[in-house]
Design a protein around this motif. Structure first.
Motif, PDB file in Angstrom:
ATOM      1  N   ARG A   1       0.656  -1.206   0.014  1.00  0.00           N
ATOM      2  CA  ARG A   1       0.017   0.010   0.104  1.00  0.00           C
ATOM      3  C   ARG A   1       0.783   1.348  -0.055  1.00  0.00           C
ATOM      4  O   ARG A   1       0.516   2.072  -0.691  1.00  0.00           O
ATOM      5  CB  ARG A   1      -1.036   0.104   1.369  1.00  0.00           C
ATOM      6  CG  ARG A   1      -1.959   1.184   1.366  1.00  0.00           C
ATOM      7  CD  ARG A   1      -2.483   1.301   2.552  1.00  0.00           C
ATOM      8  NE  ARG A   1      -3.526   2.335   2.869  1.00  0.00           N
ATOM      9  CZ  ARG A   1      -4.060   2.726   3.852  1.00  0.00           C
ATOM     10  NH1 ARG A   1      -3.953   2.093   4.924  1.00  0.00           N
ATOM     11  NH2 ARG A   1      -4.671   3.936   3.752  1.00  0.00           N
ATOM     12  N   ALA A   2       1.774   1.261   0.842  1.00  0.00           N
ATOM     13  CA  ALA A   2       2.871   2.524   0.815  1.00  0.00           C
ATOM     14  C   ALA A   2       3.545   2.642  -0.609  1.00  0.00           C
ATOM     15  O   ALA A   2       3.778   3.831  -0.742  1.00  0.00           O
ATOM     16  CB  ALA A   2       3.955   2.195   2.100  1.00  0.00           C
ATOM     17  N   GLY A   3       3.838   1.617  -1.041  1.00  0.00           N
ATOM     18  CA  GLY A   3       4.614   1.555  -2.492  1.00  0.00           C
ATOM     19  C   GLY A   3       3.670   2.235  -3.653  1.00  0.00           C
ATOM     20  O   GLY A   3       4.161   2.784  -4.573  1.00  0.00           O
ATOM     21  N   ASN A   4       2.552   1.980  -3.093  1.00  0.00           N
ATOM     22  CA  ASN A   4       1.413   2.471  -4.526  1.00  0.00           C
ATOM     23  C   ASN A   4       0.936   4.052  -3.779  1.00  0.00           C
ATOM     24  O   ASN A   4      -0.133   4.503  -4.003  1.00  0.00           O
ATOM     25  CB  ASN A   4       0.117   1.764  -4.569  1.00  0.00           C
ATOM     26  CG  ASN A   4       0.765   0.468  -5.350  1.00  0.00           C
ATOM     27  OD1 ASN A   4       1.303   0.726  -6.427  1.00  0.00           O
ATOM     28  ND2 ASN A   4       0.455  -0.609  -4.729  1.00  0.00           N
ATOM     29  N   PHE A   5       1.605   4.858  -3.294  1.00  0.00           N
ATOM     30  CA  PHE A   5       1.454   6.243  -2.845  1.00  0.00           C
ATOM     31  C   PHE A   5       0.906   7.214  -3.765  1.00  0.00           C
ATOM     32  O   PHE A   5       1.482   7.012  -5.064  1.00  0.00           O
ATOM     33  CB  PHE A   5       2.635   6.839  -1.996  1.00  0.00           C
ATOM     34  CG  PHE A   5       3.630   7.285  -2.937  1.00  0.00           C
ATOM     35  CD1 PHE A   5       3.932   8.480  -3.400  1.00  0.00           C
ATOM     36  CD2 PHE A   5       4.749   6.166  -3.147  1.00  0.00           C
ATOM     37  CE1 PHE A   5       4.786   8.936  -4.311  1.00  0.00           C
ATOM     38  CE2 PHE A   5       6.092   6.713  -4.095  1.00  0.00           C
ATOM     39  CZ  PHE A   5       5.877   8.036  -4.515  1.00  0.00           C
TER      40      PHE A   5
END
Length: 200
Positions: free
Chosen positions: A151-155
């Motif tokens: 999820r964080a990598g798809n910011f």
């Protein structure tokens, strides 16, 4: 603009674009037209004291730390002013330009024209250049630690600077967190998806 052109150095693999800020003095009671777009202050923006209190209660119900009610009242207990309308219009112009970039994997850094990477102003421009280069190197290092499938990598957006209200949610890397309620987006990074969402 002159300040940014002087203090921001050339950085490898980075293209710079400077956008003229909208002028708050051009705002009328009906809003502002800038870069071919009409910006109209939202009617009924100001929350009543009862609505602000209810907002704090909702924050708690969501398991979040609510901001100070005085902070909420300062930002949401009044109408949008001409300076804020012009500021939003300027950011929108930057989002539109960022969204038009089609190069795969491009990331866009948005900096307001009075931002500074060091806490004490100096006449030595080399100090600003060194601070910006360190900032971008740190950013690249932190981004390299993100799992693109997470999820964080798809910011959509990463703050460089902000006004933090309440507690952040979780640590992602040594320097990146999932933020809690924050205001003042004077320096931030947009992913292509973030630029597209903001520019709608």
């Amino acid at each position: 603009r002159e300040w940014m052109q002087t203090t921001l150095p050339s950085i490898p693999d980075t293209d710079l674009a400077f956008i003229e800020a909208a002028d708050a003095r051009a705002c009328s009671p009906d809003g502002l037209r800038y870069c071919g777009v009409d910006f109209t202050p939202a009617a009924g923006w100001a929350l009543s004291p009862e609505e602000i209190e209810a907002l704090s209660v909702r924050w708690v119900a969501m398991g979040l730390t609510p901001p100070n009610e005085r902070d909420l009242a300062e930002f949401y207990g009044r109408a949008v002013n001409s300076g804020e309308t012009a500021c939003f219009a300027s950011h929108h112009a930057a989002w539109v330009e960022a969204a038009a970039v089609e190069e795969e994997g491009s990331l866009m850094v948005i900096l307001e024209d009075d931002v500074t990477p060091i806490p004490i102003l100096t006449s030595d421009v080399r100090e600003y250049h060194a601070a910006y280069r360190k900032l971008f190197a740190t950013l690249r290092s932190e981004l390299s630690q993100l799992d693109p499938k997470s999820r964080a990598g798809n910011f959509d957006l990463i703050y460089f600077g902000r006004n933090k209200h309440g507690r952040d949610k979780e640590d992602v890397t040594g320097r990146l967190v999932v933020p809690g309620f924050s205001t003042c987006a004077h320096a931030y990074l947009l992913s292509p998806s973030g630029a597209r969402r903001c520019s709608l």
